[in-house]
Motif scaffolding. Structure first.
Motif, PDB file in Angstrom:
ATOM      1  N   ALA A 167      21.065 -33.927  38.546  1.00 25.82           N
ATOM      2  CA  ALA A 167      20.273 -33.021  38.970  1.00 25.82           C
ATOM      3  C   ALA A 167      19.210 -33.029  37.700  1.00 25.82           C
ATOM      4  O   ALA A 167      19.405 -32.770  36.656  1.00 25.82           O
ATOM      5  CB  ALA A 167      20.834 -31.604  39.205  1.00 25.82           C
ATOM      6  N   GLU A 168      17.830 -32.798  38.049  1.00 22.91           N
ATOM      7  CA  GLU A 168      16.955 -32.393  37.165  1.00 22.91           C
ATOM      8  C   GLU A 168      16.570 -30.880  37.292  1.00 22.91           C
ATOM      9  O   GLU A 168      15.918 -30.530  38.367  1.00 22.91           O
ATOM     10  CB  GLU A 168      15.607 -33.510  37.350  1.00 22.91           C
ATOM     11  N   LEU A 169      16.242 -30.209  36.219  1.00 20.64           N
ATOM     12  CA  LEU A 169      16.041 -28.918  36.225  1.00 20.64           C
ATOM     13  C   LEU A 169      15.024 -28.530  35.005  1.00 20.64           C
ATOM     14  O   LEU A 169      14.945 -29.467  34.236  1.00 20.64           O
ATOM     15  CB  LEU A 169      17.016 -28.118  36.084  1.00 20.64           C
ATOM     16  N   VAL A 170      14.133 -27.761  35.452  1.00 21.56           N
ATOM     17  CA  VAL A 170      13.167 -27.182  34.583  1.00 21.56           C
ATOM     18  C   VAL A 170      13.238 -25.750  34.044  1.00 21.56           C
ATOM     19  O   VAL A 170      13.859 -24.855  34.543  1.00 21.56           O
ATOM     20  CB  VAL A 170      11.864 -26.904  35.417  1.00 21.56           C
ATOM     21  N   VAL A 171      13.484 -25.878  32.656  1.00 21.96           N
ATOM     22  CA  VAL A 171      13.936 -24.622  31.815  1.00 21.96           C
ATOM     23  C   VAL A 171      12.994 -24.258  30.749  1.00 21.96           C
ATOM     24  O   VAL A 171      12.247 -25.202  30.221  1.00 21.96           O
ATOM     25  CB  VAL A 171      15.253 -24.851  31.304  1.00 21.96           C
ATOM     26  N   PRO A 172      13.083 -23.079  30.473  1.00 18.47           N
ATOM     27  CA  PRO A 172      11.929 -22.721  29.497  1.00 18.47           C
ATOM     28  C   PRO A 172      12.530 -23.088  27.954  1.00 18.47           C
ATOM     29  O   PRO A 172      11.582 -23.278  27.065  1.00 18.47           O
ATOM     30  CB  PRO A 172      12.133 -21.306  29.471  1.00 18.47           C
ATOM     31  N   SER A 173      13.809 -23.413  27.890  1.00 20.30           N
ATOM     32  CA  SER A 173      14.411 -23.768  26.439  1.00 20.30           C
ATOM     33  C   SER A 173      15.674 -24.549  26.744  1.00 20.30           C
ATOM     34  O   SER A 173      16.117 -24.389  27.997  1.00 20.30           O
ATOM     35  CB  SER A 173      14.267 -22.686  25.489  1.00 20.30           C
ATOM     36  N   LEU A 174      16.487 -24.809  25.735  1.00 19.19           N
ATOM     37  CA  LEU A 174      17.737 -25.216  25.650  1.00 19.19           C
ATOM     38  C   LEU A 174      18.729 -24.200  25.375  1.00 19.19           C
ATOM     39  O   LEU A 174      19.792 -24.503  25.175  1.00 19.19           O
ATOM     40  CB  LEU A 174      17.850 -26.732  24.969  1.00 19.19           C
ATOM     41  N   ARG A 175      18.108 -23.073  25.104  1.00 22.29           N
ATOM     42  CA  ARG A 175      19.118 -21.821  25.083  1.00 22.29           C
ATOM     43  C   ARG A 175      20.220 -21.750  26.110  1.00 22.29           C
ATOM     44  O   ARG A 175      19.891 -22.056  27.423  1.00 22.29           O
ATOM     45  CB  ARG A 175      18.268 -20.505  24.967  1.00 22.29           C
ATOM     46  N   LEU A 176      21.367 -21.620  25.835  1.00 19.61           N
ATOM     47  CA  LEU A 176      22.513 -21.493  26.802  1.00 19.61           C
ATOM     48  C   LEU A 176      22.383 -20.634  27.862  1.00 19.61           C
ATOM     49  O   LEU A 176      22.565 -21.085  29.169  1.00 19.61           O
ATOM     50  CB  LEU A 176      23.691 -21.245  25.670  1.00 19.61           C
ATOM     51  N   ASP A 177      21.916 -19.541  27.695  1.00 20.07           N
ATOM     52  CA  ASP A 177      21.563 -18.469  28.716  1.00 20.07           C
ATOM     53  C   ASP A 177      20.349 -19.037  29.731  1.00 20.07           C
ATOM     54  O   ASP A 177      20.724 -18.756  31.065  1.00 20.07           O
ATOM     55  CB  ASP A 177      21.376 -17.019  28.324  1.00 20.07           C
ATOM     56  N   ALA A 178      19.334 -19.476  29.366  1.00 19.84           N
ATOM     57  CA  ALA A 178      18.597 -20.117  30.125  1.00 19.84           C
ATOM     58  C   ALA A 178      18.814 -21.285  31.004  1.00 19.84           C
ATOM     59  O   ALA A 178      18.334 -21.300  32.039  1.00 19.84           O
ATOM     60  CB  ALA A 178      17.228 -20.461  29.260  1.00 19.84           C
ATOM     61  N   VAL A 179      19.612 -22.242  30.442  1.00 18.75           N
ATOM     62  CA  VAL A 179      20.240 -23.252  30.909  1.00 18.75           C
ATOM     63  C   VAL A 179      21.158 -22.667  32.307  1.00 18.75           C
ATOM     64  O   VAL A 179      21.271 -23.275  33.500  1.00 18.75           O
ATOM     65  CB  VAL A 179      20.639 -24.537  30.337  1.00 18.75           C
ATOM     66  N   ILE A 180      22.008 -21.871  31.841  1.00 17.43           N
ATOM     67  CA  ILE A 180      22.975 -21.343  32.986  1.00 17.43           C
ATOM     68  C   ILE A 180      22.361 -20.810  34.146  1.00 17.43           C
ATOM     69  O   ILE A 180      22.624 -20.851  35.333  1.00 17.43           O
ATOM     70  CB  ILE A 180      24.014 -20.359  32.527  1.00 17.43           C
ATOM     71  N   SER A 181      21.460 -19.909  33.689  1.00 17.39           N
ATOM     72  CA  SER A 181      20.342 -19.111  34.801  1.00 17.39           C
ATOM     73  C   SER A 181      19.678 -20.266  35.801  1.00 17.39           C
ATOM     74  O   SER A 181      19.787 -20.142  37.036  1.00 17.39           O
ATOM     75  CB  SER A 181      19.214 -18.398  34.159  1.00 17.39           C
ATOM     76  N   ALA A 182      19.160 -21.307  35.088  1.00 10.68           N
ATOM     77  CA  ALA A 182      18.671 -22.523  35.978  1.00 10.68           C
ATOM     78  C   ALA A 182      19.585 -23.352  37.003  1.00 10.68           C
ATOM     79  O   ALA A 182      19.412 -23.389  38.008  1.00 10.68           O
ATOM     80  CB  ALA A 182      17.854 -23.235  35.163  1.00 10.68           C
ATOM     81  N   VAL A 183      20.877 -23.640  36.283  1.00  8.66           N
ATOM     82  CA  VAL A 183      21.695 -24.336  37.184  1.00  8.66           C
ATOM     83  C   VAL A 183      22.413 -23.426  38.275  1.00  8.66           C
ATOM     84  O   VAL A 183      22.499 -23.960  39.394  1.00  8.66           O
ATOM     85  CB  VAL A 183      23.105 -24.598  36.137  1.00  8.66           C
ATOM     86  N   TYR A 184      22.792 -22.344  37.847  1.00  5.55           N
ATOM     87  CA  TYR A 184      23.432 -21.631  38.913  1.00  5.55           C
ATOM     88  C   TYR A 184      22.532 -20.291  39.615  1.00  5.55           C
ATOM     89  O   TYR A 184      23.033 -19.506  40.537  1.00  5.55           O
ATOM     90  CB  TYR A 184      24.535 -20.763  38.326  1.00  5.55           C
ATOM     91  N   LYS A 185      21.022 -20.557  39.219  1.00  7.40           N
ATOM     92  CA  LYS A 185      20.206 -19.776  39.940  1.00  7.40           C
ATOM     93  C   LYS A 185      20.714 -18.261  39.831  1.00  7.40           C
ATOM     94  O   LYS A 185      20.613 -17.449  40.877  1.00  7.40           O
ATOM     95  CB  LYS A 185      20.027 -20.097  41.566  1.00  7.40           C
ATOM     96  N   LEU A 186      20.770 -17.846  38.514  1.00  6.67           N
ATOM     97  CA  LEU A 186      21.055 -16.514  38.082  1.00  6.67           C
ATOM     98  C   LEU A 186      19.982 -15.820  37.378  1.00  6.67           C
ATOM     99  O   LEU A 186      19.087 -16.470  36.772  1.00  6.67           O
ATOM    100  CB  LEU A 186      22.332 -16.684  37.209  1.00  6.67           C
ATOM    101  N   SER A 187      20.006 -14.506  37.235  1.00  9.18           N
ATOM    102  CA  SER A 187      18.890 -13.877  36.473  1.00  9.18           C
ATOM    103  C   SER A 187      19.364 -14.172  34.901  1.00  9.18           C
ATOM    104  O   SER A 187      20.681 -14.503  34.621  1.00  9.18           O
ATOM    105  CB  SER A 187      19.066 -12.362  36.668  1.00  9.18           C
ATOM    106  N   ARG A 188      18.611 -14.223  33.918  1.00 10.43           N
ATOM    107  CA  ARG A 188      18.754 -14.185  32.672  1.00 10.43           C
ATOM    108  C   ARG A 188      19.911 -13.336  32.140  1.00 10.43           C
ATOM    109  O   ARG A 188      20.749 -13.378  31.356  1.00 10.43           O
ATOM    110  CB  ARG A 188      17.646 -14.236  31.857  1.00 10.43           C
TER     111      ARG A 188
END
Length: 249
Positions: A167-188
């Motif tokens: 999967a290709e995802l767009v994230v604001p940064s490589l911060r763990l919380d940001a990536v988890i939010s993008a992967v599982y469609k969660l709020s920060r």
């Protein structure tokens, strides 16, 4: 507070047990083995820095056995593989991981004697310690309302392990919380809560820092949600966001 204290006490006991296994292996010059370790226990192992070899039956296993000693790299791990399948597929219930695990727990088997359970259709592939193999074969006759048969395998059949999805995802940064939010469609905030609740691991090590940055080849496990591997950073968008490639398990 009480729950945190009990968890800390349990982790201390696990660390003590792992150190005992390592010490015994060194003193007596033979290989010692742990029981199956879950993610929290693997985190204790990682933080202890004890040299060991880990094995769960297949490369991406979540639950693993650790071997200690000078010869652990060539050790024959006491791990068996069982195939559990309906006697009659036609009359079988729709069986899930939860059903197979429940059937095993109803036999009074300790969870640490059991490794991963891989379910393909109504058939399960179970990794377990050799010491409990015969007991399972003799006593697990039903899962849910379905009569089952069990046989020992030397290796997983092709297709038993689901291939990861890219999967290709767009994230604001490589911060763990940001990536988890993008992967599982969660709020920060929700992803931060998962990290603060001790439910997130990177390469089997429990992570408590929400701003931790993931690195290439890191495997991130989020209890209750799944796992993913950070493959690479692909490019930067015009708005300075990152496009990353992941493998989702």
């Amino acid at each position: 507070f009480v729950t945190a204290f009990l968890l800390l006490t349990r982790m201390n006991m696990i660390e003590k047990r792992l150190k005992e296994l390592y010490s015994r292996a060194c003193q007596r010059d033979y290989t010692t083995f742990s029981e199956f370790l879950n993610m929290e226990e693997q985190s204790v192992l990682e933080n202890s820095d004890l040299p060991c070899v880990k094995f769960g039956g297949y490369p991406t296993a979540e639950r693993i056995v650790a071997a200690f000693g000078d010869h652990s790299d060539t050790a024959d791990f006491p791990v068996a593989l069982l195939q559990i399948s309906p006697v009659s597929e036609k009359f079988s219930d729709n069986l899930t991981h939860r059903d197979f695990l429940g059937g095993l727990m109803n036999l009074g088997i300790k969870r640490e004697l059991l490794g991963d359970i891989l379910v393909n259709g109504n058939t399960a592939y179970l990794f377990c310690l050799e010491q409990i193999k015969d007991y399972i074969i003799q006593n697990l006759t039903r899962v849910k309302h379905t009569t089952v048969k069990i046989k020992t395998l030397d290796e997983l059949p092709q297709g038993a392990v689901s291939e990861p999805k890219s999967a290709e995802l767009v994230v604001p940064s490589l911060r763990l919380d940001a990536v988890i939010s993008a992967v599982y469609k969660l709020s920060r905030n929700d992803s931060c809560n998962l990290i603060n609740s001790d439910k997130v691991f990177i390469n089997s090590r429990q992570i408590k820092n929400t701003s931790c940055r993931i690195k290439q080849e890191d495997i991130v496990s989020v209890r209750g949600w799944g796992r993913f591997k950070f493959v690479s950073e692909l490019r930067t968008t015009k708005k300075d966001r990152l496009v990353i490639l992941l493998n989702l398990y």
